[in-house]
Design a protein around this motif. Sequence first.
Motif, PDB file in Angstrom:
ATOM      1  N   MET A   1     -11.883 -11.635 -12.543  1.00 56.21           N
ATOM      2  CA  MET A   1     -12.191 -10.400 -13.266  1.00 56.21           C
ATOM      3  C   MET A   1     -13.619 -10.385 -13.790  1.00 56.21           C
ATOM      4  N   ASP A   2     -14.214 -11.562 -13.984  1.00 54.44           N
ATOM      5  CA  ASP A   2     -15.591 -11.635 -14.452  1.00 54.44           C
ATOM      6  C   ASP A   2     -16.596 -11.427 -13.321  1.00 54.44           C
ATOM      7  N   PHE A   3     -16.091 -11.208 -12.125  1.00 54.40           N
ATOM      8  CA  PHE A   3     -16.968 -11.133 -10.964  1.00 54.40           C
ATOM      9  C   PHE A   3     -17.736  -9.817 -10.876  1.00 54.40           C
ATOM     10  N   HIS A   4     -17.060  -8.720 -11.223  1.00 55.50           N
ATOM     11  CA  HIS A   4     -17.631  -7.414 -10.909  1.00 55.50           C
ATOM     12  C   HIS A   4     -18.895  -7.020 -11.670  1.00 55.50           C
ATOM     13  N   PRO A   5     -19.143  -7.499 -12.907  1.00 53.10           N
ATOM     14  CA  PRO A   5     -20.409  -7.075 -13.526  1.00 53.10           C
ATOM     15  C   PRO A   5     -21.627  -7.514 -12.722  1.00 53.10           C
ATOM     16  N   LEU A   6     -21.494  -8.612 -11.989  1.00 54.17           N
ATOM     17  CA  LEU A   6     -22.620  -9.147 -11.239  1.00 54.17           C
ATOM     18  C   LEU A   6     -22.934  -8.289 -10.018  1.00 54.17           C
ATOM     19  N   ASP A   7     -21.893  -7.864  -9.290  1.00 58.62           N
ATOM     20  CA  ASP A   7     -22.126  -7.148  -8.036  1.00 58.62           C
ATOM     21  C   ASP A   7     -21.601  -5.721  -8.029  1.00 58.62           C
ATOM     22  N   LYS A   8     -21.288  -5.189  -9.201  1.00 60.90           N
ATOM     23  CA  LYS A   8     -20.863  -3.804  -9.331  1.00 60.90           C
ATOM     24  C   LYS A   8     -19.641  -3.495  -8.473  1.00 60.90           C
ATOM     25  N   LEU A   9     -18.728  -4.426  -8.449  1.00 64.47           N
ATOM     26  CA  LEU A   9     -17.451  -4.220  -7.771  1.00 64.47           C
ATOM     27  C   LEU A   9     -16.378  -3.907  -8.802  1.00 64.47           C
ATOM     28  N   GLU A  10     -15.450  -3.056  -8.429  1.00 61.47           N
ATOM     29  CA  GLU A  10     -14.273  -2.852  -9.263  1.00 61.47           C
ATOM     30  C   GLU A  10     -13.220  -3.846  -8.801  1.00 61.47           C
ATOM     31  N   VAL A  11     -12.995  -4.887  -9.603  1.00 58.49           N
ATOM     32  CA  VAL A  11     -12.094  -5.972  -9.220  1.00 58.49           C
ATOM     33  C   VAL A  11     -10.901  -5.986 -10.161  1.00 58.49           C
ATOM     34  N   ARG A  12      -9.722  -6.123  -9.591  1.00 61.80           N
ATOM     35  CA  ARG A  12      -8.495  -6.240 -10.370  1.00 61.80           C
ATOM     36  C   ARG A  12      -7.684  -7.414  -9.839  1.00 61.80           C
ATOM     37  N   ALA A  13      -7.057  -8.139 -10.740  1.00 61.15           N
ATOM     38  CA  ALA A  13      -6.185  -9.250 -10.343  1.00 61.15           C
ATOM     39  C   ALA A  13      -4.942  -9.207 -11.215  1.00 61.15           C
ATOM     40  N   ARG A  14      -3.784  -9.246 -10.604  1.00 65.42           N
ATOM     41  CA  ARG A  14      -2.547  -9.281 -11.388  1.00 65.42           C
ATOM     42  C   ARG A  14      -1.591 -10.297 -10.778  1.00 65.42           C
ATOM     43  N   GLU A  15      -0.867 -10.959 -11.659  1.00 70.47           N
ATOM     44  CA  GLU A  15       0.081 -11.982 -11.211  1.00 70.47           C
ATOM     45  C   GLU A  15       1.353 -11.306 -10.711  1.00 70.47           C
ATOM     46  N   VAL A  16       1.901 -11.836  -9.630  1.00 66.72           N
ATOM     47  CA  VAL A  16       3.128 -11.289  -9.061  1.00 66.72           C
ATOM     48  C   VAL A  16       4.103 -12.426  -8.783  1.00 66.72           C
ATOM     49  N   GLY A  17       5.366 -12.104  -8.698  1.00 71.81           N
ATOM     50  CA  GLY A  17       6.382 -13.085  -8.348  1.00 71.81           C
ATOM     51  C   GLY A  17       6.512 -13.205  -6.843  1.00 71.81           C
ATOM     52  N   VAL A  18       7.152 -14.277  -6.398  1.00 67.39           N
ATOM     53  CA  VAL A  18       7.384 -14.484  -4.975  1.00 67.39           C
ATOM     54  C   VAL A  18       8.530 -13.593  -4.528  1.00 67.39           C
ATOM     55  N   ARG A  19       8.312 -12.873  -3.439  1.00 68.16           N
ATOM     56  CA  ARG A  19       9.336 -11.961  -2.955  1.00 68.16           C
ATOM     57  C   ARG A  19      10.573 -12.710  -2.479  1.00 68.16           C
ATOM     58  N   LYS A  20      11.745 -12.212  -2.808  1.00 70.21           N
ATOM     59  CA  LYS A  20      13.003 -12.816  -2.375  1.00 70.21           C
ATOM     60  C   LYS A  20      13.683 -11.990  -1.282  1.00 70.21           C
ATOM     61  N   ASP A  21      13.533 -10.643  -1.369  1.00 73.84           N
ATOM     62  CA  ASP A  21      14.205  -9.804  -0.380  1.00 73.84           C
ATOM     63  C   ASP A  21      13.428  -9.814   0.931  1.00 73.84           C
ATOM     64  N   LYS A  22      14.108  -9.488   2.000  1.00 76.56           N
ATOM     65  CA  LYS A  22      13.520  -9.537   3.327  1.00 76.56           C
ATOM     66  C   LYS A  22      13.611  -8.162   3.986  1.00 76.56           C
ATOM     67  N   PRO A  23      12.623  -7.825   4.829  1.00 79.88           N
ATOM     68  CA  PRO A  23      12.758  -6.574   5.567  1.00 79.88           C
ATOM     69  C   PRO A  23      13.884  -6.676   6.588  1.00 79.88           C
ATOM     70  N   VAL A  24      14.559  -5.595   6.836  1.00 76.87           N
ATOM     71  CA  VAL A  24      15.639  -5.611   7.821  1.00 76.87           C
ATOM     72  C   VAL A  24      15.276  -4.802   9.057  1.00 76.87           C
ATOM     73  N   ALA A  25      14.204  -4.028   8.990  1.00 78.55           N
ATOM     74  CA  ALA A  25      13.805  -3.228  10.148  1.00 78.55           C
ATOM     75  C   ALA A  25      12.288  -3.228  10.281  1.00 78.55           C
ATOM     76  N   ARG A  26      11.839  -3.264  11.514  1.00 80.61           N
ATOM     77  CA  ARG A  26      10.413  -3.149  11.799  1.00 80.61           C
ATOM     78  C   ARG A  26      10.217  -2.021  12.801  1.00 80.61           C
ATOM     79  N   LEU A  27       9.171  -1.248  12.599  1.00 82.96           N
ATOM     80  CA  LEU A  27       8.923  -0.088  13.448  1.00 82.96           C
ATOM     81  C   LEU A  27       7.488  -0.114  13.936  1.00 82.96           C
ATOM     82  N   ARG A  28       7.328   0.102  15.222  1.00 88.83           N
ATOM     83  CA  ARG A  28       5.997   0.264  15.803  1.00 88.83           C
ATOM     84  C   ARG A  28       5.975   1.595  16.530  1.00 88.83           C
ATOM     85  N   LEU A  29       4.929   2.389  16.318  1.00 84.51           N
ATOM     86  CA  LEU A  29       4.879   3.689  16.978  1.00 84.51           C
ATOM     87  C   LEU A  29       3.460   4.013  17.423  1.00 84.51           C
ATOM     88  N   THR A  30       3.368   4.769  18.484  1.00 85.10           N
ATOM     89  CA  THR A  30       2.091   5.282  18.988  1.00 85.10           C
ATOM     90  C   THR A  30       2.309   6.704  19.474  1.00 85.10           C
TER      91      THR A  30
END
Length: 409
Positions: free
Chosen positions: A300-329
């Motif tokens: 978070m202290d990074f952005h004043p130096l290079d004028k970036l909007e930086v965000r960092a947030r802690e997240v938990g490890v995902r437990k659920d799994k996807p059951v479907a995958r879709l590819r389309l064109t």
Amino acid sequence: MAAAVLRLARSKPFAFGVGFSCVKTSVSDLIVQVGVERREEIDWRRNASFAAFGFGYLGIVQYTLYVPVFGRLFPGAAAFAAKPLRDKLADPKGLATLAAQVFLDQCVHHPFAYFPAFYATKELVTRGNVELALSKWKENFWADLQALWQVWVPATILNFAFSPMWLRIPVVASTSLLWTMILSTMRGKTHDVEQGVAVHSDILLEEGEVEDPILGAHVSARTMELFRKGLARRNTSAETHFVVTASGADRVGLVNKLAHRIYEGGGSIAESKMMRIEDDFTIVMHVTAPKGTSLKSDIMDFHPLDKLEVRAREVGVRKDKPVARLRLTGKDRPGIVFEITQIFTSLGYNIDELNTDTVPGNWFLLELFASHASFQHSSSKDKVLLETKLNQIQTDLDLKLDLSWVKDH
């Protein structure tokens, strides 16, 4: 049984090598489809294509190279392989012959013959074209070679140093099958993509960019990446997970600076996705770090130096799994994403991952839209209804849809 197989391999080395390579490549693809891609239904057309590749290239071409061609180029190779280890080490001419064989295989054959055939087969299987295959071969050239050499230089040294000529192809096939099984085991248990983090931003690369130990996982940059991620995630209990986003005016060096700040703070970038729109730059990263780290404040202290909007947030490890995958064109038009996601949402599916891209058209080609997505649901009771609705919208919007189901865990 083993003795009978060895007798067959010794008495009919060509037929055995070709057959073994064909079966091995088919089995490797089945392992990938079941263990890595978690397909509910096997794609037998794809499997047959890979079996044909194993028969034709891995069997016939590699046998011809490793046995009759190398046998003529290096007439002392067979005698050297039969010597005890102590005698091998005391034979400088034999060691030089061994080094020459490994060099030709790893620095000439693989980069300029195997990998072009590797990419061409993948493209043909996924209805691509040879021009795109050659483009991928050139783009991934050095990364693929570096990954290949980490496994196959030592494996080839051992094979050429100790295997009789008739056993060379079975040893190669067995090694690549073992590599496939390792990837399948590690990938199948870690589920990088199933944690809801996109791996690659170019969704015009086939779905294999997420699930790509395809072709029996003859080591490439992508399969080595999967291996390292699986190895790194065997134990995540002592880690903190962050989602880091950064955006701002694009300029040279931003990704390098941000990656360096994360590295200095003890973090590791597990997954990332970057996009540049005109002069604006945005990146999203999944970052892991040891518990108790001050990485979040460091970032978070990074952005004043290079004028970036930086965000960092802690997240938990995902437990659920996807059951479907879709590819389309299909032909690009407004509302495709809305109409497709509306179907999933109306049936209670949560979107885990969504990637979209467009390819500009020209005077004879229409602008192409492509997307890859995965969805999660607590049950599979709406499978038939979902498939019915997707079939209908496929007709209405003139799209090509490929829906695959993930096996229950």
